[in-house]
Write a protein that holds these residues in place. Structure first.
Motif, PDB file in Angstrom:
ATOM      1  N   GLY A 257      -3.237   6.841  -0.131  1.00  0.00           N
ATOM      2  CA  GLY A 257      -2.288   6.458  -1.164  1.00  0.00           C
ATOM      3  C   GLY A 257      -0.841   6.752  -0.859  1.00  0.00           C
ATOM      4  N   THR A 260       2.018   2.286  -0.763  1.00  0.00           N
ATOM      5  CA  THR A 260       1.459   1.307  -1.688  1.00  0.00           C
ATOM      6  C   THR A 260       2.025  -0.090  -1.476  1.00  0.00           C
ATOM      7  OG1 THR A 260       3.131   1.924  -3.325  1.00  0.00           O
ATOM      8  CG2 THR A 260       0.990   3.015  -3.461  1.00  0.00           C
ATOM      9  N   GLU A 368       3.409  -4.204  -4.904  1.00  0.00           N
ATOM     10  CA  GLU A 368       2.622  -3.100  -4.414  1.00  0.00           C
ATOM     11  C   GLU A 368       1.164  -3.205  -4.854  1.00  0.00           C
ATOM     12  OE1 GLU A 368       4.588   0.773  -4.925  1.00  0.00           O
ATOM     13  OE2 GLU A 368       6.339  -0.364  -5.568  1.00  0.00           O
ATOM     14  N   THR A 371      -3.803   1.278  -4.782  1.00  0.00           N
ATOM     15  CA  THR A 371      -4.409   2.275  -3.909  1.00  0.00           C
ATOM     16  C   THR A 371      -4.430   1.741  -2.503  1.00  0.00           C
ATOM     17  OG1 THR A 371      -6.632   1.358  -4.288  1.00  0.00           O
ATOM     18  CG2 THR A 371      -5.918   3.172  -5.716  1.00  0.00           C
ATOM     19  N   THR A 372      -4.581   2.648  -1.543  1.00  0.00           N
ATOM     20  CA  THR A 372      -4.763   2.265  -0.148  1.00  0.00           C
ATOM     21  C   THR A 372      -6.067   2.830   0.342  1.00  0.00           C
ATOM     22  OG1 THR A 372      -3.541   4.218   0.583  1.00  0.00           O
ATOM     23  CG2 THR A 372      -2.293   2.192   0.318  1.00  0.00           C
TER      24      THR A 372
END
Length: 375
Positions: A257, A260, A368, A371-372
């Motif tokens: 995270g 983003t 954006e 979450t990543t």
């Protein structure tokens, strides 16, 4: 309030140890970030061999290009960071002696002195693991006797200035990472004071390493975009298991995270500077020209991010750099967007063109994700 090409602007200085020059600013949000009308903060970092006037000229050029492109968020402010990135300079008397005998005892003594000072400087900074910068030859550089080092470079037509430039590379590599860690603490203070402020990072050369370090070292903030312009670190910096065992040194920037929005990487085959340190380091490792080439190829561990883009990185996507006035970018949030920039970046330092400004703004304006990837 200071304005730079239409953007609210301020500066933050860091020392060689990576902490702000003013200790009171080490964990405090810069006043610029606290402005009620500031919605986005773009942090810019210069790179190798730039003094304060050169850095300010870079920031003026980049923001001027952005202004010409148009479309920046109305509340975008710019924070330029300054850090000591100049190369070595020999005393006049010693320089004269070395010039008279560039491979003799005086030159070897200069190498020994520089290396001793470099070793002391590096000893004050956290050491990066050896696998973190594949191919840069730092261990070999310190293991060889000064005269043997000069002789090794002499075999390939290199001289004392190349030895000193490589020494500078090692020091700036460590220093830029330390500045990145110091910047991460400042960014955390900004996030605490302004939870909804969008943070954007952009760095040139070793300034790209500053930003990669800030992203990887800090707690998830998050960061809304990162633009790495001709980055002076390994093209495996964001990789997953580049050698079958190790992730890239800065891979944490892409997980948990921290980012983003998009990461944008410019790379150009005309970048003559990025190949220098890797070409010199290859000579320490006894790699022939045919295996390395002037800049390092896509399958060469000596390659730099700004020469080839981010390799062995699952998040990488690839596209040509867009033409000024052409179609707006559609960058992918959470991805490393590699831009083949050879048409517009003819050398390492020629990066203030409209197309680079357009890339920075494209990253700033990308929507954006929440979450990543977590692993």
């Amino acid at each position: 309030m200071t304005m730079l090409n239409g953007f609210a602007y301020d500066e933050l200085s860091f020392g060689a140890d990576g902490t702000p020059s003013d200790p009171a600013q080490s964990r405090t949000a810069p006043p610029l970030a606290l402005g009620a009308d500031v919605t986005d903060l773009l942090v810019l970092s210069h790179g190798w061999n730039d003094d304060a006037p050169t850095a300010r000229a870079l920031y003026d050029g980049l923001t001027s290009a952005m202004a010409r492109c148009g479309g920046a968020p109305p509340g975008l402010a710019v924070l330029g960071i300054l850090w000591p990135a100049k190369r070595y300079g020999a005393a006049p008397a010693l320089a004269a002696a070395v010039a008279a005998d560039p491979t003799g005892p005086a030159a070897a003594a200069l190498v020994a002195g520089v290396r001793d000072r470099l070793g002391a400087d590096l000893g004050r900074l956290p050491a990066a693991p050896g696998w973190g910068d594949p191919g840069d030859g730092q261990d070999a550089f310190f293991a060889m006797e000064p005269q043997a080092l000069l002789d090794r470079f002499g075999q390939f037509g290199f001289g004392l200035s190349d030895v000193l430039n490589l020494a500078t590379y090692y020091e700036m590599k460590a220093r830029s990472a330390a500045v990145g860690r110091g910047l991460a603490a400042v960014l955390a203070a900004v996030r605490a004071a302004r939870p909804y402020l969008r943070l954007h990072l952009a760095g040139h050369s070793f300034g790209a390493r500053v930003m990669a370090s800030a992203l990887a070292a800090g707690d998830p903030l998050p960061i809304s975009s990162a633009t790495l312009i001709q980055g002076a670190f390994s093209h495996y910096g964001f990789s997953r298991k580049w050698d079958g065992a190790h992730d890239g040194l800065f891979r944490p920037a892409l997980v948990g995270g921290r980012l983003t929005g998009p990461m944008v990487v410019t790379y150009s085959h005309h970048d003559e500077v990025l190949g220098v340190a890797y070409a010199l380091a290859s000579r320490l490792a006894d790699q022939p020209d045919s295996a390395v080439g002037p800049l390092g190829g896509p399958h060469d561990e000596f390659g730099a991010l700004g020469a080839t883009g981010a390799l062995a990185t699952p998040e990488s996507v690839w596209a040509p750099m867009g033409t000024f006035g052409g179609q707006a970018y559609a960058f992918t949030a959470g991805a490393v967007n590699n831009l083949e920039s050879s048409l517009y970046i003819p050398s390492h330092t020629a990066v203030t063109c409209n197309e680079v400004g357009m890339a920075i703004l494209g990253a700033v304006n990308t929507d954006e994700i929440g979450t990543t990837e977590a692993g």
